[in-house]
Design a protein around this motif. Sequence first.
Motif, PDB file in Angstrom:
ATOM      1  N   TRP A 153       0.865  -1.190   0.000  1.00 35.70           N
ATOM      2  CA  TRP A 153       0.000   0.000   0.000  1.00 35.70           C
ATOM      3  C   TRP A 153       0.903   1.241   0.000  1.00 35.70           C
ATOM      4  O   TRP A 153       0.754   2.138   0.830  1.00 35.70           O
ATOM      5  N   GLU A 187       0.557   3.406   3.376  1.00 33.79           N
ATOM      6  CA  GLU A 187      -0.708   3.367   4.120  1.00 33.79           C
ATOM      7  C   GLU A 187      -0.703   2.130   5.017  1.00 33.79           C
ATOM      8  O   GLU A 187      -0.448   1.019   4.548  1.00 33.79           O
ATOM      9  N   ARG A 188      -0.979   2.346   6.296  1.00 32.07           N
ATOM     10  CA  ARG A 188      -0.931   1.266   7.299  1.00 32.07           C
ATOM     11  C   ARG A 188       0.447   0.606   7.311  1.00 32.07           C
ATOM     12  O   ARG A 188       0.557  -0.612   7.499  1.00 32.07           O
ATOM     13  N   VAL A 195      -3.813   0.488  -2.972  1.00 27.73           N
ATOM     14  CA  VAL A 195      -5.138   0.292  -3.587  1.00 27.73           C
ATOM     15  C   VAL A 195      -5.962   1.580  -3.588  1.00 27.73           C
ATOM     16  O   VAL A 195      -6.885   1.712  -4.388  1.00 27.73           O
ATOM     17  N   ASN A 196      -5.652   2.477  -2.657  1.00 29.74           N
ATOM     18  CA  ASN A 196      -6.224   3.826  -2.751  1.00 29.74           C
ATOM     19  C   ASN A 196      -5.310   4.595  -3.693  1.00 29.74           C
ATOM     20  O   ASN A 196      -4.226   5.017  -3.309  1.00 29.74           O
ATOM     21  N   LYS A 245      -9.533  -1.467  -6.247  1.00 28.36           N
ATOM     22  CA  LYS A 245     -10.467  -1.188  -5.152  1.00 28.36           C
ATOM     23  C   LYS A 245     -11.477  -0.199  -5.726  1.00 28.36           C
ATOM     24  O   LYS A 245     -11.112   0.938  -6.051  1.00 28.36           O
ATOM     25  N   GLU A 263     -14.748   3.142   0.154  1.00 30.84           N
ATOM     26  CA  GLU A 263     -14.047   4.178   0.914  1.00 30.84           C
ATOM     27  C   GLU A 263     -13.597   5.334   0.013  1.00 30.84           C
ATOM     28  O   GLU A 263     -12.472   5.811   0.094  1.00 30.84           O
ATOM     29  N   ARG A 288     -11.237  -6.301  -5.812  1.00 35.35           N
ATOM     30  CA  ARG A 288     -11.455  -6.498  -4.373  1.00 35.35           C
ATOM     31  C   ARG A 288     -12.943  -6.480  -4.013  1.00 35.35           C
ATOM     32  O   ARG A 288     -13.703  -5.658  -4.523  1.00 35.35           O
ATOM     33  N   PHE A 297     -13.989  -5.816  -1.080  1.00 29.40           N
ATOM     34  CA  PHE A 297     -14.118  -4.935   0.090  1.00 29.40           C
ATOM     35  C   PHE A 297     -14.955  -3.706  -0.294  1.00 29.40           C
ATOM     36  O   PHE A 297     -14.460  -2.597  -0.421  1.00 29.40           O
ATOM     37  N   LYS A 354     -11.346 -10.299   1.606  1.00 26.95           N
ATOM     38  CA  LYS A 354     -10.726 -10.313   2.937  1.00 26.95           C
ATOM     39  C   LYS A 354     -11.232 -11.528   3.721  1.00 26.95           C
ATOM     40  O   LYS A 354     -12.393 -11.898   3.581  1.00 26.95           O
ATOM     41  N   ASP A 369     -13.077  -6.369   8.518  1.00 29.77           N
ATOM     42  CA  ASP A 369     -11.845  -5.693   8.104  1.00 29.77           C
ATOM     43  C   ASP A 369     -10.634  -6.123   8.935  1.00 29.77           C
ATOM     44  O   ASP A 369     -10.197  -5.381   9.806  1.00 29.77           O
ATOM     45  N   GLU A 406      -1.993  -3.716  11.017  1.00 34.21           N
ATOM     46  CA  GLU A 406      -2.855  -2.561  11.298  1.00 34.21           C
ATOM     47  C   GLU A 406      -3.670  -2.755  12.574  1.00 34.21           C
ATOM     48  O   GLU A 406      -3.699  -1.883  13.439  1.00 34.21           O
ATOM     49  N   TYR A 407      -4.325  -3.910  12.670  1.00 32.90           N
ATOM     50  CA  TYR A 407      -5.217  -4.156  13.812  1.00 32.90           C
ATOM     51  C   TYR A 407      -4.621  -5.145  14.804  1.00 32.90           C
ATOM     52  O   TYR A 407      -5.321  -5.634  15.681  1.00 32.90           O
ATOM     53  N   HIS A 461      -5.769   3.817  14.385  1.00 29.70           N
ATOM     54  CA  HIS A 461      -6.107   2.448  14.810  1.00 29.70           C
ATOM     55  C   HIS A 461      -5.126   1.811  15.783  1.00 29.70           C
ATOM     56  O   HIS A 461      -5.069   0.584  15.903  1.00 29.70           O
TER      57      HIS A 461
HETATM   58  C1  BDP Z   1      -8.627  -0.797   5.963  1.00 26.07           C
HETATM   59  C2  BDP Z   1      -7.557   0.228   6.116  1.00 26.07           C
HETATM   60  C3  BDP Z   1      -7.503   1.196   4.965  1.00 26.07           C
HETATM   61  C4  BDP Z   1      -7.469   0.415   3.661  1.00 26.07           C
HETATM   62  C5  BDP Z   1      -8.634  -0.541   3.596  1.00 26.07           C
HETATM   63  C6  BDP Z   1      -8.580  -1.457   2.373  1.00 26.07           C
HETATM   64  O1  BDP Z   1      -7.781   0.952   7.316  1.00 26.07           O
HETATM   65  O2  BDP Z   1      -6.364   1.997   5.112  1.00 26.07           O
HETATM   66  O3  BDP Z   1      -7.481   1.282   2.572  1.00 26.07           O
HETATM   67  O4  BDP Z   1      -8.609  -1.389   4.697  1.00 26.07           O
HETATM   68  O5  BDP Z   1      -8.330  -2.635   2.552  1.00 26.07           O
HETATM   69  O6  BDP Z   1      -8.388  -1.817   6.891  1.00 26.07           O
HETATM   70  O7  BDP Z   1      -8.806  -0.996   1.257  1.00 26.07           O
END
Ligand code: BDP
Length: 645
Positions: free
Chosen positions: A127, A140-141, A181-182, A261, A265, A298, A300, A339, A344, A372-373, A494
């Motif tokens: 990412w 990211e993350r 992916v963003n 993606k 979001e 994806r 998601f 996922k 998530d 991340e988590y 997070h």
């Molecule tokens: C979430 C993350 C975010 C990601 C998103 C994803 O917080 O930063 O862009 O997943 O998977 O867990 O697209």
Amino acid sequence: MSTDELAGVHPAWLPPRAFRAIAARRVAVHGTGPLADTVREEAVRAGATLAEDAELVFKLTGDRAPLGDEGFAISRAGGVTLVLADAPAGLLHGFFHVVRLGEAAFTGERPVERHVPAMRRRMLDHWDNLDVHPVMGQVERGYSGGSIFWEAGAQRDLARVRAYARLLAATGINAVAINNVNVHRAEAHLLTDRVGEVAAVAAAFRPYGIRVHLSVSFASPVVLGGLPTADPLDPAVRAWWAETTWRVYEAIPDFGGYVVKADSEGQPGPFGYGRSHADGANLLAEALEPFGGVVHWRAFVYNHRQDWRDRSTDRARAAYDHFAPLDGQFRDNAILQVKYGPIDFQTREPISPVIAAMPATNVAVELQVTQEYTGQQRHACYLGPMWSEVLRFPLAGHVTVAGLAEELVAVSNVGDDPYWTGHPLAQANLYAFGRLAWEPSLDPLSILDEWVDLTLGPDVDREALHGILDDSWRTYESYTAPLGVGFMVRPGHHYGPDVDGYEYTPWGTYHFADRDGVGVDRTRATGTGFTGQYPKPWSDVYESVERCPDELLLFFHHVPYGHVLHNGATVIQHIYDTHFAGAERVEEMRRLWDRLDGQVDPALFERVRERLDEQVRSAAEWRDQINTYFHRKSGVPDAKGRRIY
Ligand code: BDP
């Protein structure tokens, strides 16, 4: 300079020591092409002498079952260790298998053993952004410094990427997506005018049999091509993707494909044009098909602007509601990337029902190696046991998740940190992901042994390391959000506890705690109906408050604090007990690490010690906030009379 001597970079699981058993041996490599050359180079680098292979060729003939593009067979007889493969990539995987075996590969006799990957694609998603993002940082993350690909918007020297490719190949990884992916504006250009940078990265991965993929924006025809629309059914849009993709393959003939993606979001997608996600995925699949490329689409997809006051909407339902009706509509080279859980990447989630709902669709299961988590690489949390549980879960009759998935994908945890992963022990997660993607039935604790042997050497206090890592995932679970309810993290970044941080927000991640009870009612009878998305027996098991496993109780049910779990404790007492025990266990982990003092590189020792100190602090903070919160909500005292604030 050879890549394992990169200044200041830890050699992870390929230190020169790991090749000791191969040094001073005669190695004959029979094969042609760049991957066979890599095997020769690796053998020489290990200190072996290349021998003429003529004398061995007679051993290579004879009937045997096909090993595919990447498989290999290993045996030893008459003092010769033999690795056979149908294709050079198999030789490379076989070579690294020999490295893992060490002396054992060269002792006694070995009957033929076949190794063929369970998943045809074993992929890491980065990412990474080209430059530092104001909120997310560069990766990211990411918890391991900046990107290994770019710095301040420009491509970096790729020596580090070559070393990374080598590490990944040694675990069995064969594909990497290199950007977030963003897809922000700068990164969108990697598809067109900056494709040369992608080609350079692909060249660094190629000698190790790893293909490069790119995350692309669904709005590319508008953003980059100047078209008025990105409608997947518009002929001009299709022509734009066909032409653009043709140019990508001109630059990178073995380009892997796109990752998307969409409608998630804030990312653009086919919904904007009233089209389905099959229309969207097929648009890109069609453009990639002539070149053998694939699109990872994806699953998601959910509404991140939901009304938290409306109890009937449920984020857990979203992926299935969107995608299950589309089964059978995706082209052959489209892969639905799902996922592992319906929400998530939480520490504990049930398996996503989407994985069983798409028998006529290629499915990739997505994991999160970046923590991340799960403690953000400040907490030691070995995820091998969690992934192993996920992969072995019999979601559809006797068919496990590993059996249902064609591919395994994970978000990478690597950055430009000297240890690659920030927390040196987080390397074990990256290593384990590759090994489990190759062979999901491997024992995660044996994988840990492999990682320890290769990385820290055979003489370190293994018992202490197992004491720290073996159940670190369950320990993490025990001091964070209870019984599968998830989140309770600080919004945005997070990290650390904030029980109500997301409770009254539009993100769809709630626990519904009040004075009487806690948990999300996802039953068909009285809740959101999510349990109905599962095949039997799981739809019934999760529907029933009696049969639902303890660790997922609050994911599926809203229960009173006095509800008695299978383990005999009430929910409230379980929350208190696990949080006290978890924080205590972390203190023990911290003490165990001291036993490694003097056995590992001093800087590495310090880095881990410093992280464990933070884990001790953070686990106590989690314990206190969770326990106090539920103590105040419920008014129920701790049966053991411990101090709760
Ligand atoms: C979430 C993350 C975010 C990601 C998103 C994803 O917080 O930063 O862009 O997943 O998977 O867990 O697209």
